[in-house]
Design a protein around this motif. Structure first.
Motif, PDB file in Angstrom:
ATOM      1  N   ILE B 124       1.347  -0.993   0.262  1.00 52.10           N
ATOM      2  CA  ILE B 124      -0.039   0.130  -0.214  1.00 52.10           C
ATOM      3  C   ILE B 124       1.217   1.123  -0.205  1.00 52.10           C
ATOM      4  CG2 ILE B 124      -1.653   1.430   1.346  1.00 52.10           C
ATOM      5  CD1 ILE B 124      -2.499  -1.349   2.368  1.00 52.10           C
ATOM      6  N   ILE B 125       1.099   1.798  -1.041  1.00 50.74           N
ATOM      7  CA  ILE B 125       1.927   2.865  -0.694  1.00 50.74           C
ATOM      8  C   ILE B 125       0.900   4.944  -0.975  1.00 50.74           C
ATOM      9  CG2 ILE B 125       3.685   4.102  -2.923  1.00 50.74           C
ATOM     10  CD1 ILE B 125       4.508   1.046  -3.519  1.00 50.74           C
ATOM     11  N   ALA B 126       1.491   5.505  -0.417  1.00 50.46           N
ATOM     12  CA  ALA B 126       1.227   6.403   0.051  1.00 50.46           C
ATOM     13  C   ALA B 126       2.110   7.593  -0.338  1.00 50.46           C
ATOM     14  CB  ALA B 126       0.330   6.280   1.065  1.00 50.46           C
ATOM     15  N   THR B 127       2.845   7.514  -0.677  1.00 51.91           N
ATOM     16  CA  THR B 127       4.161   8.043  -1.714  1.00 51.91           C
ATOM     17  C   THR B 127       4.111   8.470  -3.376  1.00 51.91           C
ATOM     18  OG1 THR B 127       5.723   6.462  -1.768  1.00 51.91           O
ATOM     19  CG2 THR B 127       5.052   7.881  -0.163  1.00 51.91           C
ATOM     20  N   ALA B 128       3.178   8.259  -3.821  1.00 58.92           N
ATOM     21  CA  ALA B 128       3.363   8.335  -5.188  1.00 58.92           C
ATOM     22  C   ALA B 128       3.653   9.164  -5.622  1.00 58.92           C
ATOM     23  CB  ALA B 128       1.330   6.940  -5.761  1.00 58.92           C
ATOM     24  N   GLN B 129       4.444   9.299  -6.745  1.00 64.95           N
ATOM     25  CA  GLN B 129       4.568  10.832  -7.394  1.00 64.95           C
ATOM     26  C   GLN B 129       3.572  10.412  -8.808  1.00 64.95           C
ATOM     27  OE1 GLN B 129       8.759  12.346  -7.284  1.00 64.95           O
ATOM     28  NE2 GLN B 129       8.619  12.196  -5.230  1.00 64.95           N
ATOM     29  N   TRP B 130       3.732  11.833  -9.429  1.00 65.26           N
ATOM     30  CA  TRP B 130       2.718  11.866 -10.665  1.00 65.26           C
ATOM     31  C   TRP B 130       3.581  11.010 -11.622  1.00 65.26           C
ATOM     32  CZ3 TRP B 130      -1.895  12.890 -11.280  1.00 65.26           C
ATOM     33  CH2 TRP B 130      -2.373  12.674 -12.721  1.00 65.26           C
ATOM     34  N   GLU B 131       4.904  11.151 -12.033  1.00 61.57           N
ATOM     35  CA  GLU B 131       5.596   9.731 -12.211  1.00 61.57           C
ATOM     36  C   GLU B 131       5.938   9.838 -11.664  1.00 61.57           C
ATOM     37  OE1 GLU B 131       5.021   9.882 -15.753  1.00 61.57           O
ATOM     38  OE2 GLU B 131       3.977  11.663 -16.012  1.00 61.57           O
ATOM     39  N   ASP B 132       5.745   8.255 -11.502  1.00 69.32           N
ATOM     40  CA  ASP B 132       7.092   7.093 -10.776  1.00 69.32           C
ATOM     41  C   ASP B 132       7.623   6.469 -11.295  1.00 69.32           C
ATOM     42  OD1 ASP B 132       7.437   6.633  -7.476  1.00 69.32           O
ATOM     43  OD2 ASP B 132       5.566   7.152  -7.243  1.00 69.32           O
ATOM     44  N   PRO B 133       8.931   6.185 -11.893  1.00 70.51           N
ATOM     45  CA  PRO B 133       9.039   4.832 -12.541  1.00 70.51           C
ATOM     46  C   PRO B 133       9.338   3.981 -11.577  1.00 70.51           C
ATOM     47  CG  PRO B 133      11.219   6.890 -11.338  1.00 70.51           C
ATOM     48  CD  PRO B 133       9.554   7.476 -11.442  1.00 70.51           C
ATOM     49  N   LEU B 134       9.729   4.929 -10.252  1.00 72.49           N
ATOM     50  CA  LEU B 134       8.924   3.671  -8.526  1.00 72.49           C
ATOM     51  C   LEU B 134       8.244   2.630  -8.551  1.00 72.49           C
ATOM     52  CD1 LEU B 134      11.891   4.870  -7.528  1.00 72.49           C
ATOM     53  CD2 LEU B 134      11.026   4.715  -5.703  1.00 72.49           C
ATOM     54  N   THR B 152      -1.024   8.297  -9.785  1.00 70.30           N
ATOM     55  CA  THR B 152      -0.608   8.751 -10.433  1.00 70.30           C
ATOM     56  C   THR B 152      -0.896   9.280 -12.166  1.00 70.30           C
ATOM     57  OG1 THR B 152      -0.254   6.857 -11.436  1.00 70.30           O
ATOM     58  CG2 THR B 152       0.867   6.940  -9.720  1.00 70.30           C
ATOM     59  N   SER B 153       0.091   9.655 -12.745  1.00 71.95           N
ATOM     60  CA  SER B 153      -0.348  10.024 -14.043  1.00 71.95           C
ATOM     61  C   SER B 153      -0.900   8.751 -14.276  1.00 71.95           C
ATOM     62  CB  SER B 153       0.424  10.753 -14.983  1.00 71.95           C
ATOM     63  OG  SER B 153       1.557   9.296 -15.048  1.00 71.95           O
ATOM     64  N   CYS B 154      -0.585   7.743 -14.359  1.00 78.54           N
ATOM     65  CA  CYS B 154      -0.892   6.669 -15.101  1.00 78.54           C
ATOM     66  C   CYS B 154      -2.155   5.703 -13.958  1.00 78.54           C
ATOM     67  CB  CYS B 154      -0.015   5.446 -15.676  1.00 78.54           C
ATOM     68  SG  CYS B 154       0.090   3.527 -15.908  1.00 78.54           S
ATOM     69  N   SER B 155      -2.971   5.779 -14.422  1.00 77.17           N
ATOM     70  CA  SER B 155      -4.366   4.199 -13.730  1.00 77.17           C
ATOM     71  C   SER B 155      -4.337   3.408 -14.134  1.00 77.17           C
ATOM     72  CB  SER B 155      -5.849   5.026 -14.079  1.00 77.17           C
ATOM     73  OG  SER B 155      -6.151   4.727 -15.672  1.00 77.17           O
ATOM     74  N   ARG B 156      -2.778   2.426 -13.464  1.00 75.53           N
ATOM     75  CA  ARG B 156      -3.033   1.180 -13.889  1.00 75.53           C
ATOM     76  C   ARG B 156      -2.743   0.262 -12.526  1.00 75.53           C
ATOM     77  NH1 ARG B 156       3.839   0.043 -16.670  1.00 75.53           N
ATOM     78  NH2 ARG B 156       2.532  -1.677 -15.383  1.00 75.53           N
ATOM     79  N   TRP B 157      -3.228   1.411 -11.820  1.00 75.33           N
ATOM     80  CA  TRP B 157      -3.247   0.525  -9.964  1.00 75.33           C
ATOM     81  C   TRP B 157      -4.541   1.369  -9.347  1.00 75.33           C
ATOM     82  CZ3 TRP B 157       0.982   3.211 -12.212  1.00 75.33           C
ATOM     83  CH2 TRP B 157       2.624   2.462 -12.235  1.00 75.33           C
ATOM     84  N   PRO B 158      -5.174   0.114  -8.768  1.00 71.99           N
ATOM     85  CA  PRO B 158      -6.204   0.680  -7.734  1.00 71.99           C
ATOM     86  C   PRO B 158      -6.226   1.674  -6.950  1.00 71.99           C
ATOM     87  CG  PRO B 158      -5.932  -1.488  -7.968  1.00 71.99           C
ATOM     88  CD  PRO B 158      -4.281  -1.229  -8.764  1.00 71.99           C
ATOM     89  N   TYR B 159      -6.514   2.574  -6.784  1.00 74.48           N
ATOM     90  CA  TYR B 159      -6.220   4.266  -5.217  1.00 74.48           C
ATOM     91  C   TYR B 159      -7.618   4.040  -5.295  1.00 74.48           C
ATOM     92  CZ  TYR B 159      -6.287   8.789  -5.564  1.00 74.48           C
ATOM     93  OH  TYR B 159      -6.647  10.330  -4.966  1.00 74.48           O
ATOM     94  N   VAL B 160      -7.417   4.610  -3.941  1.00 73.89           N
ATOM     95  CA  VAL B 160      -8.499   5.063  -3.080  1.00 73.89           C
ATOM     96  C   VAL B 160      -7.930   6.289  -2.174  1.00 73.89           C
ATOM     97  CG1 VAL B 160      -7.547   2.805  -1.561  1.00 73.89           C
ATOM     98  CG2 VAL B 160      -9.302   5.052  -0.938  1.00 73.89           C
ATOM     99  N   GLY B 161      -8.669   7.592  -2.349  1.00 69.81           N
ATOM    100  CA  GLY B 161      -8.149   8.899  -1.942  1.00 69.81           C
ATOM    101  C   GLY B 161      -9.323   9.240  -2.306  1.00 69.81           C
ATOM    102  N   GLY B 162      -9.157  10.741  -1.649  1.00 63.50           N
ATOM    103  CA  GLY B 162     -10.130  11.435  -0.970  1.00 63.50           C
ATOM    104  C   GLY B 162     -10.827  12.385  -2.587  1.00 63.50           C
ATOM    105  N   ASP B 163     -12.004  12.656  -2.280  1.00 63.52           N
ATOM    106  CA  ASP B 163     -12.555  13.392  -3.987  1.00 63.52           C
ATOM    107  C   ASP B 163     -11.995  14.698  -3.453  1.00 63.52           C
ATOM    108  OD1 ASP B 163     -13.783  14.129  -5.721  1.00 63.52           O
ATOM    109  OD2 ASP B 163     -15.783  13.879  -4.935  1.00 63.52           O
ATOM    110  N   GLU B 164     -10.936  15.195  -3.885  1.00 66.60           N
ATOM    111  CA  GLU B 164     -10.426  16.709  -3.920  1.00 66.60           C
ATOM    112  C   GLU B 164     -11.063  17.414  -5.384  1.00 66.60           C
ATOM    113  OE1 GLU B 164      -7.301  16.187  -2.376  1.00 66.60           O
ATOM    114  OE2 GLU B 164      -6.721  14.252  -2.325  1.00 66.60           O
ATOM    115  N   GLN B 165     -11.854  16.786  -5.947  1.00 60.62           N
ATOM    116  CA  GLN B 165     -12.514  17.830  -6.825  1.00 60.62           C
ATOM    117  C   GLN B 165     -13.659  18.346  -5.788  1.00 60.62           C
ATOM    118  OE1 GLN B 165     -13.077  18.465  -9.978  1.00 60.62           O
ATOM    119  NE2 GLN B 165     -15.264  19.467  -9.321  1.00 60.62           N
ATOM    120  N   ALA B 166     -14.524  17.131  -4.966  1.00 59.17           N
ATOM    121  CA  ALA B 166     -16.024  17.797  -5.095  1.00 59.17           C
ATOM    122  C   ALA B 166     -14.858  18.915  -3.610  1.00 59.17           C
ATOM    123  CB  ALA B 166     -16.149  16.941  -3.882  1.00 59.17           C
ATOM    124  N   GLY B 167     -14.006  18.187  -2.393  1.00 60.71           N
ATOM    125  CA  GLY B 167     -13.375  19.404  -1.461  1.00 60.71           C
ATOM    126  C   GLY B 167     -13.180  20.474  -2.122  1.00 60.71           C
TER     127      GLY B 167
END
Lengths: 348, 348
Positions: B124-134, B152-167
């Motif tokens: 579970i990674i909470a350090t993802a950067q927008w472009e993340d070679p790791l 990340t810029s690429c949506s190949r991983w499952p992701y759970v976050g807050g609804d930034e847009q709505a916030g």
DNA sequence: AGATTCACCACAATCGGTTGCGGTCGATAG
DNA sequence: CTATCGACCGCAACCGATTGTGGTGAATCT
């Protein structure tokens, strides 16, 4: 996709896996010729070899895993400790298994049991209670343990914490110096060492600075929480013949609760009552009023606990008496403390 | 002192270790007669058998270990996430390996490598950067990963976050509703998704509520820190034709820095300038002025991330498109927001 | 009664490193 | 030239649990 294993490295370097193992293990590389070592190391790097820690642990009975047990990672007291410990542990080649007991003893027991099943080499425990059967169980199983932040009635484990005695003394000294004489201690729970140590230190300091027992009262909270702090402060204000101009709180959360109770009672802090906290949690410098508090070197505490555990793990057997380290603390004076009303601070 | 092993249990129950293994493993116990199962279970309990997780992991290639990677456990954003994740992971029989990258990419790389060597089943990674070679490295190695809090810029991983847009929309909407038109966004770093998402959302909301680009400006901070927030606020105040009565901060730390800069400039919050934070860190309700901010369900976020990871781990192969969960957020209105000066709040 | 099936369990290989032991070979001494 | 020694490396057992395969006995069928 399948990870590269030692046998792959050995094949690439044209040696037997056993030899490759020795070549890669710093201690044993004297058993292997320098050229071979170089060949193996090069092959390992080229293939990106990462040893399988499980297999190694199985054979060597050393996992290089350390369990860190905290009551609640959400409590800002603990992250710095964990961080400090993690830094020195990873630097020494250990990995940390973190577990949050949620202040639930039964959960804690299960977690510890589970971590033992995972073969941890030792524990850093920040949840110790004054009388702690879980710890004695671990001790009788021969598991290395270092206590952080909280100690126990029995001093058979290495321990690193803050100098509670000195911290409380600084707080009382400062309040007395401002002219306070009616000081109440909102003590933390008495089943953990910090709670007990701080009331003991409070009584000692009161005596040292000439406060009577009527001046220096103690009310204990059931938990280190704002709610408990608020309730305790209410009790202190309502007590018969109550008179209080100074508060030494068991920790910052209790202090925050106390501030609430004071506001509720229409009392001004620091105008009417001064409050001193404990721990210097983040952002208590920004609350209103900024909290005067005792700062503990938490990160250093975690780091030192890790150091103690590592030395214990790597000394293998040579048991001397457990170290007990009490780290120096500072009083951080901010806005929540002032001379008592109708009285000027005395000159020394 | 030596731990009791499966062979001991088998001997006590007078069966072969293999049989004992089946008897104790829920899935396979159909292969063994009920009486034998009972005998083995009883023996295991009597001897206090705890299976050796290392050996099991070695054989099954499943460690039931999950690595959680956070940038800084000392940042109050992360403990709740870790806590939430840990609760569901331990309930499901997993153990968490925590690592703190200290915001250092190289350190992060080493840590992840080390955890892989430990055989973790996933991250579970909470350090993802927008472009993340790791992350792409992990993906190409086929390691299950779930992203929390940052995408990340690429949506190949499952992701759970807050609804930034709505916030952000809530924040802008509220400020506009109070009558503000000159609103600046002190954006977070643009190499992490939260920073980017929030400026995008800010621009969208500004447009939605009819603010001109001159009204709705953006200044970006290099980091989510008080220092950067303070610097950014200064820049915003000094900008040519500067006019700002409302601030939407990239997060609470930036908001705190902004408050400092405002005080420094002799401006009152909320009298002259209103400030909205993001995250609702602990104790921002007690600072002066109490911070209006957007609350994210952090603990739930961690829990859900863990759930996603577990389903991914136990579905073994059946790959559908990665889930992306955006959790609902709330605007918590407190003291740092008010109608702009010389203007009454408009009625709807 | 003899053949067949099925339930139950033992056997042994296996995961990936580590390590004690013994063998080989070149160098040195006698 | 042979005996000795030591450096270096291969061999195989081992850590503790899991699991495919095969064997034994009783029960069932013909």
């Amino acid at each position: 996709m399948p990870r590269v294993k030692l046998a792959d490295v050995a094949r690439a370097a044209k040696v037997h896996p056993g030899t490759a193992s020795r070549a890669l293990s710093p201690g044993q590389s004297g058993q292997v010729s320098p050229q071979t070592v170089a060949r193996v190391v090069r092959a390992a790097e080229r293939l990106g070899y990462v040893p399988n820690a499980q297999a190694r642990a199985l054979r060597t009975a050393r996992s290089h895993l350390v369990g860190i047990v905290v009551p609640d990672i959400t409590n800002p007291l603990f992250p710095p400790i964990v961080r400090g410990a993690e830094h020195v542990l990873t630097a020494a080649g250990y990995t940390v298994l973190l577990t949050d007991t949620d202040n639930d003893r039964e959960r804690e027991r299960r977690q510890i049991e589970s971590l033992r099943g995972r073969g941890v080499d030792g524990f850093i425990i920040a949840t110790a209670q004054w009388e702690d059967p879980l710890l004695t169980d671990l001790a009788s199983a021969g598991v290395p343990v270092v206590l952080a932040n909280r100690s126990t009635s029995c001093s058979r484990w290495p321990y690193v914490g803050g100098d509670e005695q000195a911290g409380v003394r600084l707080a009382v000294q400062y309040l007395v110096g401002l002219g306070h004489r009616a000081i109440v201690h909102l003590a933390g729970p008495q089943n953990v060492s910090t709670g007990r140590d701080r009331v003991r230190a409070f009584r000692a300091a009161a005596k040292e600075f000439g406060l009577t027992t009527a001046d220096a009262r103690v009310t204990v909270c059931q938990a280190y929480s704002e709610a408990q702090g608020k309730a305790a402060m209410r009790r202190a204000l309502r007590a018969p013949r109550a008179r209080v101009t100074g508060v030494v709180a068991g920790n910052d959360l209790i202090a925050l609760g106390a501030l609430d109770a004071l506001a509720e009672a229409g009392l001004d802090c620091p105008g009417d009552v001064s409050v001193v906290g404990f721990n210097d949690m983040p952002f208590v410098d920004r609350i209103q009023p900024a909290l005067t508090t005792v700062r503990l070197p938490l990160e250093r505490m975690g780091g030192l606990a890790a150091d103690l555990l590592i030395t214990e793990l790597e000394s293998e057997g040579t048991q001397d008496a457990p170290t007990r380290a009490l780290l120096g603390v500072d009083l951080v004076v901010r806005g929540s403390t002032a001379p008592p009303p109708r009285q000027r601070a005395r000159r020394r």
